[in-house]
Design a protein around this motif. Structure first.
Motif, short mmCIF file in Angstrom:
data_model
loop_
_atom_site.label_atom_id
_atom_site.label_comp_id
_atom_site.label_asym_id
_atom_site.label_seq_id
_atom_site.Cartn_x
_atom_site.Cartn_y
_atom_site.Cartn_z
N ASP A 103 0.81 -1.22 0.00
CA ASP A 103 0.00 0.00 0.00
C ASP A 103 0.84 1.27 0.00
OD1 ASP A 103 1.04 -0.16 2.54
OD2 ASP A 103 -0.90 0.03 3.57
N GLU A 104 2.19 1.13 -0.04
CA GLU A 104 3.11 2.27 -0.05
C GLU A 104 2.96 3.15 1.20
OE1 GLU A 104 5.48 3.05 -2.52
OE2 GLU A 104 5.00 1.09 -3.36
N MET A 105 2.55 2.55 2.33
CA MET A 105 2.34 3.32 3.57
C MET A 105 3.42 3.08 4.61
SD MET A 105 -0.22 5.34 3.23
CE MET A 105 -0.63 5.80 4.90
N TYR A 106 4.40 2.24 4.31
CA TYR A 106 5.52 1.97 5.22
C TYR A 106 5.05 1.50 6.60
CZ TYR A 106 8.39 4.16 1.70
OH TYR A 106 9.04 4.45 0.52
N GLY A 107 3.97 0.76 6.63
CA GLY A 107 3.46 0.22 7.89
C GLY A 107 2.60 1.18 8.69
N ILE A 108 2.32 2.35 8.16
CA ILE A 108 1.51 3.35 8.86
C ILE A 108 0.04 3.08 8.55
CG2 ILE A 108 1.02 5.81 9.15
CD1 ILE A 108 3.91 6.29 8.06
N THR A 109 -0.76 2.90 9.58
CA THR A 109 -2.19 2.63 9.38
C THR A 109 -3.07 3.79 9.83
OG1 THR A 109 -2.33 1.56 11.55
CG2 THR A 109 -1.85 0.14 9.65
N ALA A 110 -2.47 4.85 10.33
CA ALA A 110 -3.23 5.99 10.87
C ALA A 110 -3.98 6.72 9.77
CB ALA A 110 -2.28 6.95 11.56
N THR A 111 -5.21 7.16 10.10
CA THR A 111 -6.01 7.93 9.16
C THR A 111 -6.61 9.19 9.80
OG1 THR A 111 -7.94 6.56 9.64
CG2 THR A 111 -6.62 5.95 7.71
N THR A 112 -6.97 9.12 11.06
CA THR A 112 -7.57 10.28 11.74
C THR A 112 -6.49 11.14 12.38
OG1 THR A 112 -7.83 9.17 13.88
CG2 THR A 112 -9.62 8.91 12.26
N LYS A 113 -6.87 12.34 12.77
CA LYS A 113 -5.93 13.26 13.42
C LYS A 113 -5.32 12.63 14.67
CE LYS A 113 -5.69 17.96 15.26
NZ LYS A 113 -6.41 19.22 15.43
N GLU A 114 -6.14 11.98 15.48
CA GLU A 114 -5.67 11.37 16.72
C GLU A 114 -4.73 10.19 16.44
OE1 GLU A 114 -8.88 12.14 16.07
OE2 GLU A 114 -8.95 13.90 17.38
N GLU A 115 -5.08 9.39 15.43
CA GLU A 115 -4.21 8.26 15.07
C GLU A 115 -2.88 8.73 14.50
OE1 GLU A 115 -6.70 6.12 12.33
OE2 GLU A 115 -7.70 4.98 13.91
N ILE A 116 -2.91 9.78 13.70
CA ILE A 116 -1.67 10.32 13.14
C ILE A 116 -0.81 10.90 14.26
CG2 ILE A 116 -0.67 12.06 11.59
CD1 ILE A 116 -3.16 11.63 9.80
N ARG A 117 -1.45 11.58 15.22
CA ARG A 117 -0.72 12.11 16.37
C ARG A 117 -0.02 10.97 17.12
NH1 ARG A 117 -4.72 14.30 19.69
NH2 ARG A 117 -4.69 16.17 18.42
N ALA A 118 -0.73 9.88 17.35
CA ALA A 118 -0.15 8.73 18.04
C ALA A 118 0.99 8.12 17.22
CB ALA A 118 -1.23 7.68 18.31
N ALA A 119 0.84 8.08 15.89
CA ALA A 119 1.89 7.55 15.02
C ALA A 119 3.14 8.43 15.09
CB ALA A 119 1.39 7.43 13.59
N ILE A 120 2.94 9.73 15.11
CA ILE A 120 4.07 10.67 15.21
C ILE A 120 4.77 10.50 16.56
CG2 ILE A 120 4.67 13.12 15.41
CD1 ILE A 120 2.40 13.64 13.32
N GLN A 121 4.00 10.37 17.62
CA GLN A 121 4.59 10.19 18.95
C GLN A 121 5.36 8.88 19.03
OE1 GLN A 121 1.06 10.67 21.31
NE2 GLN A 121 1.25 12.89 21.36
#
Length: 166
Positions: A103-121
């Protein structure tokens, strides 16, 4: 390589192995940098001896480009630009050698603002492991000391008695 817990050839890096051979050899009993004897090799050139340690070509960094990117990703996510934040996370993971996946996402499954915040952290935690007190300040800024096992945040709140002017 030294024997650890009775397992032959188990890799264990100890402070005494910084200069383990030659005329500059250091015995484990002469150096004690930590309680356990283990140390982090991140940012170290372990091939240097006492005589050549000043020839280290690894400079102390005040800020890394990865930190600039992580700050940018966090700001982009918090200001309503999740696509920019995800693009930066992908760039950081690509640089680290992580496979992009189907999926060319490098293992990142986040989609919402909160999930992206958690992925960044989470990415922050991995990227800056063993780099001084950065984690402490990140947790403080995010008000997330509760994620550390056994830690509780305590504070005093001053309150004026009735009838007193501030």
């Amino acid at each position: 390589i030294c024997e650890l817990e009775g397992v032959a050839n188990r890799r264990a890096y100890m402070c005494g192995q910084l200069a383990a051979s030659g005329p500059d050899a250091v015995t484990p009993t002469l150096i004690s940098f930590s309680r356990t004897g283990f140390f982090c090799r991140k940012g170290l050139d372990v091939k240097l001896t006492r005589a050549t340690v000043r020839l280290n070509d690894l400079d102390r960094l005040e800020i890394r480009f990865a930190e600039v990117l992580m700050n940018y990703a966090e700001a982009a996510n918090e200001t309503g630009h999740p696509d920019e934040a995800l693009a930066i996370l992908k760039q950081i993971r690509e640089r680290a050698g992580i496979e992009p996946g189907a999926d060319e996402m490098y293992g990142i499954t986040a989609t919402t603002k909160e999930e992206i915040r958690a992925a960044i952290q989470f990415e922050n935690r991995i990227e800056f492991a063993f780099e001084g007190s950065k984690r402490f300040w990140d947790l403080r800024r995010w008000r997330m000391f509760s994620v550390i096992n056994g830690m509780r945040k305590h504070a005093l709140e001053p309150v004026l008695k009735n009838g007193l002017n501030p």
